[in-house]
Design an enzyme around this catalytic site. Structure first.
Site: not given
Ligand SMILES: Cc1cc2nc3c(=O)[nH]c(=O)nc-3n(C[C@H](O)[C@H](O)[C@H](O)COP(=O)(O)O)c2cc1C
Length: 355
Positions: A18, A102, A144
């Site tokens: 997400p 978050c 999460k």
């Molecule tokens: C722009 C952005 C918005 C995000 N919004 C959420 C969110 O609404 N809920 C959530 O649980 N994590 C959110 N995250 C975290 C991601 O779900 C994920 O845990 C994090 O980016 C690490 O994974 P990655 O390295 O594959 O990006 C967000 C991350 C980014 C970059």
């Protein structure tokens, strides 16, 4: 290996993370069409006064999305979170996911998101209240979180066992602490420890950017699935690339430019339909910038495109750019060859869009 959440057997073990402001319904649908076995919506606030807002109603829009429909909720009060869960399941949510990952300030100041990991009693109370609200409807609840609040306080394992005990049916762990934000690197030892401590499916998340990395993280953690966030921005076909590699040990060829043209132009049309003309044109810019990042002429095109205020003109500019690209190459360059473009919105800087 298939992952089950309550009554749902997911298509594969490669999930879309997400991301508020990014993984709206059009983008989730695209990720699913391009191989994601599961996708969770952007978080929806537990504040009822905001449910009628345009932003929240767009986030709760699941029209035409293939199931299971997973809605993420965020908040600080157990009863409000239970109400938010009920509100969303009345509107089609088939799985409720609780956000304790978050790090955004606006949320943390109100003790939501990953800040909740510092208050274990409240975190568990919230999980229990949401599970109790969903159980009569047969709706599973997932959660999460991060590895902990800070380096000295990595409590993901302790929390995971408590969450499992109150009925949480799947746990996703981003391998960073809240204090880290997006700095440093994700670590996977804590995720492995969580996996060893619980029986429910565990999803490993953080810095998974390639099929090889996905395979290595699955092997290191023993997790049931991986979740990909930022690496899917402008590259939603990463899901089928990872799935194919996990299944065969071989790499898929990068997409044809003609395929990118077809899917990006369709993505834009879905995007404008959800957001309307003026919001749609502006919020589509970041997606377009991610898609063209590292492509020949991509930087110059992005600068021109950022000045376009009309959706038809933006759509046509993208079509023209990709026609010109198709005249130069059949396929996109391999992911590693697409150097980072200057000035493209950094994938991790949009936390202001999280709430
Ligand atoms: C722009 C952005 C918005 C995000 N919004 C959420 C969110 O609404 N809920 C959530 O649980 N994590 C959110 N995250 C975290 C991601 O779900 C994920 O845990 C994090 O980016 C690490 O994974 P990655 O390295 O594959 O990006 C967000 C991350 C980014 C970059």
């Amino acid at each position: 290996m298939s992952v089950r959440i309550g009554p749902y057997t997911l298509a594969n073990q490669v999930f879309a993370a997400p991301m508020a402001g990014v993984t709206d319904r059009p983008f989730r649908q695209l990720c699913k069409a391009l191989g994601a076995g599961y996708a969770v919506s952007e978080m929806v606030t537990s504040r009822p006064d905001l449910w009628a807002s345009l932003k929240t109603s767009r986030r709760a829009n699941h029209d035409g999305e293939p199931g299971p429909i997973a809605v993420q909720i965020a908040g600080t009060d157990a009863e409000m979170m239970a109400d938010a869960a009920r509100y969303n399941l009345e509107r089609g949510a088939q799985i409720i996911d609780i956000n304790m990952g978050c790090p955004a300030k606006k949320v943390c100041n109100k003790w939501a998101g990953s800040a909740l990991m510092q208050n274990e009693a409240l975190a568990v109370e919230i999980a229990q209240a949401v599970v109790e609200a969903c159980a009569p409807h047969g709706v599973p609840v997932t959660l999460k979180m991060r590895t902990g609040w800070c380096d000295a306080h990595r409590n993901a394992v302790a929390l995971a066992t408590r969450f499992e005990a109150v009925g949480i049916q799947m746990l996703t762990v981003h391998g960073r602490t809240r204090e880290q934000g997006y700095k440093g690197f994700a670590e996977y030892d804590t995720i492995a420890a969580v996996k060893a401590a619980v029986r429910v499916p565990v999803v490993a998340n953080g810095d998974i950017t390639s099929p090889e990395k996905a395979r290595a993280v699955l092997a290191h953690t023993g997790a049931d699935a991986v979740m990909v966030g930022r690496a899917a921005q402008g590259r939603p076909w990463i899901f089928r690339e990872i799935v194919h590699f996990l299944q065969t040990g071989e790499h898929l060829a990068p997409p044809l430019v003609a395929e990118l043209r077809r899917l990006l132009l369709a993505h834009l049309q879905d995007h404008y339909a959800l957001y309307g003309e003026s919001t749609g044109v502006r919020s589509a810019r970041k997606h377009i910038a991610w898609y063209v990042q590292g492509l020949p002429g991509g930087d110059a095109f992005r600068r021109v495109m950022n000045g376009i205020e009309d959706s038809a003109a933006q759509w046509q500019a993208v079509a023209d750019y990709l026609d010109a690209l198709a005249a130069q190459m059949d396929r996109l360059p391999a992911a590693g060859a697409r150097a980072a473009g200057e000035g493209v919105p950094a994938a991790h800087t949009t936390t202001s869009e999280w709430v």
